[in-house]
Design a protein around this motif. Structure first.
Motif, PDB file in Angstrom:
ATOM      1  N   LEU A 192     -78.792 -55.547  29.753  1.00  0.00           N
ATOM      2  CA  LEU A 192     -78.932 -54.416  28.851  1.00  0.00           C
ATOM      3  C   LEU A 192     -78.192 -54.688  27.545  1.00  0.00           C
ATOM      4  N   GLU A 193     -78.886 -54.509  26.433  1.00  0.00           N
ATOM      5  CA  GLU A 193     -78.300 -54.689  25.102  1.00  0.00           C
ATOM      6  C   GLU A 193     -77.824 -53.322  24.618  1.00  0.00           C
ATOM      7  N   ARG A 194     -76.594 -52.971  24.965  1.00  0.00           N
ATOM      8  CA  ARG A 194     -76.064 -51.634  24.679  1.00  0.00           C
ATOM      9  C   ARG A 194     -76.069 -51.312  23.186  1.00  0.00           C
ATOM     10  N   LYS A 195     -75.777 -52.283  22.366  1.00  0.00           N
ATOM     11  CA  LYS A 195     -75.726 -52.046  20.918  1.00  0.00           C
ATOM     12  C   LYS A 195     -77.096 -51.707  20.347  1.00  0.00           C
ATOM     13  N   ALA A 196     -78.149 -52.072  21.044  1.00  0.00           N
ATOM     14  CA  ALA A 196     -79.506 -51.797  20.571  1.00  0.00           C
ATOM     15  C   ALA A 196     -80.033 -50.437  21.034  1.00  0.00           C
ATOM     16  N   LEU A 197     -79.260 -49.739  21.866  1.00  0.00           N
ATOM     17  CA  LEU A 197     -79.692 -48.412  22.308  1.00  0.00           C
ATOM     18  C   LEU A 197     -79.645 -47.448  21.130  1.00  0.00           C
ATOM     19  N   PRO A 198     -80.657 -46.610  20.960  1.00  0.00           N
ATOM     20  CA  PRO A 198     -80.642 -45.660  19.836  1.00  0.00           C
ATOM     21  C   PRO A 198     -79.632 -44.544  20.091  1.00  0.00           C
ATOM     22  N   ALA A 199     -79.029 -44.076  19.015  1.00  0.00           N
ATOM     23  CA  ALA A 199     -78.127 -42.934  19.117  1.00  0.00           C
ATOM     24  C   ALA A 199     -78.962 -41.669  19.280  1.00  0.00           C
ATOM     25  N   PRO A 200     -78.570 -40.772  20.181  1.00  0.00           N
ATOM     26  CA  PRO A 200     -79.345 -39.544  20.346  1.00  0.00           C
ATOM     27  C   PRO A 200     -79.231 -38.667  19.109  1.00  0.00           C
ATOM     28  N   GLY A 201     -80.336 -38.072  18.742  1.00  0.00           N
ATOM     29  CA  GLY A 201     -80.346 -37.159  17.606  1.00  0.00           C
ATOM     30  C   GLY A 201     -80.254 -35.727  18.085  1.00  0.00           C
ATOM     31  N   VAL A 202     -80.315 -34.796  17.161  1.00  0.00           N
ATOM     32  CA  VAL A 202     -80.241 -33.377  17.479  1.00  0.00           C
ATOM     33  C   VAL A 202     -81.365 -32.974  18.435  1.00  0.00           C
ATOM     34  N   GLU A 203     -82.524 -33.601  18.302  1.00  0.00           N
ATOM     35  CA  GLU A 203     -83.661 -33.258  19.152  1.00  0.00           C
ATOM     36  C   GLU A 203     -83.428 -33.613  20.613  1.00  0.00           C
ATOM     37  N   ALA A 204     -82.383 -34.411  20.899  1.00  0.00           N
ATOM     38  CA  ALA A 204     -82.097 -34.818  22.274  1.00  0.00           C
ATOM     39  C   ALA A 204     -81.284 -33.773  23.039  1.00  0.00           C
ATOM     40  N   ALA A 205     -80.741 -32.813  22.340  1.00  0.00           N
ATOM     41  CA  ALA A 205     -79.896 -31.808  22.983  1.00  0.00           C
ATOM     42  C   ALA A 205     -80.742 -30.755  23.683  1.00  0.00           C
ATOM     43  N   VAL A 206     -80.190 -30.205  24.756  1.00  0.00           N
ATOM     44  CA  VAL A 206     -80.832 -29.082  25.429  1.00  0.00           C
ATOM     45  C   VAL A 206     -80.654 -27.869  24.531  1.00  0.00           C
ATOM     46  N   VAL A 207     -81.745 -27.246  24.178  1.00  0.00           N
ATOM     47  CA  VAL A 207     -81.697 -26.125  23.230  1.00  0.00           C
ATOM     48  C   VAL A 207     -81.810 -24.813  23.994  1.00  0.00           C
ATOM     49  N   ARG A 208     -80.890 -23.929  23.725  1.00  0.00           N
ATOM     50  CA  ARG A 208     -80.920 -22.592  24.305  1.00  0.00           C
ATOM     51  C   ARG A 208     -81.140 -21.606  23.160  1.00  0.00           C
ATOM     52  N   GLU A 209     -81.793 -20.509  23.476  1.00  0.00           N
ATOM     53  CA  GLU A 209     -82.010 -19.502  22.453  1.00  0.00           C
ATOM     54  C   GLU A 209     -80.662 -18.948  22.014  1.00  0.00           C
ATOM     55  N   TYR A 210     -80.459 -18.849  20.702  1.00  0.00           N
ATOM     56  CA  TYR A 210     -79.173 -18.417  20.170  1.00  0.00           C
ATOM     57  C   TYR A 210     -78.987 -16.917  20.339  1.00  0.00           C
TER      58      TYR A 210
END
Length: 134
Positions: A37-55
């Protein structure tokens, strides 16, 4: 598999705080030339990766103060009543920092309580009950 379905499956086998907060879909894992596994090549998660709950806005002084502290510590714009500390990127070291900041504001605080009640509303209610008992 949808993220929420994956999350629910993990919750059946892991404690809540061990379930990942962010998910990134990859077609394949990036591998080095020797097949590792090439850890440095893994993409950083963006905001769209978060679980979204209604505010839903915090209610009461305790929730409002905790929401401000969480937002500062977790580097998020706003925190709602049903937001989950660990889903927003919190971890045990940030939990300890939170407790320290709460005490600076004269609040009774318990790290274990955050693991038991990781939503803003749940933790605020637990904190208020602790203060009444003391």
């Amino acid at each position: 598999m949808p993220v929420e379905q994956l999350r629910q499956a993990l919750l059946e086998h892991l404690p809540d705080y061990m379930v990942p907060a962010l998910y990134v879909h990859l077609e394949a894992l990036p591998l080095s030339p020797n097949g590792k596994l090439e850890r440095k090549a893994l993409p950083a998660p963006g905001v769209e990766a978060a679980v979204v709950r209604e505010y839903e806005a915090p209610v009461g002084d305790t929730e409002i103060l905790l929401a401000q502290l969480w937002a500062e510590l977790l580097n998020v714009e706003r925190v709602g009543r049903h937001d989950h500390f660990f889903e927003l990127g919190g971890h045990s070291l940030l939990a300890v920092n939170l407790i320290s900041r709460m005490r600076e504001h004269g609040m009774e605080a318990d790290v274990r309580g955050l693991f038991e009640q990781p939503t803003l509303a749940g933790y605020a209610a637990m904190t208020e009950r602790m203060e009444i008992v003391l």
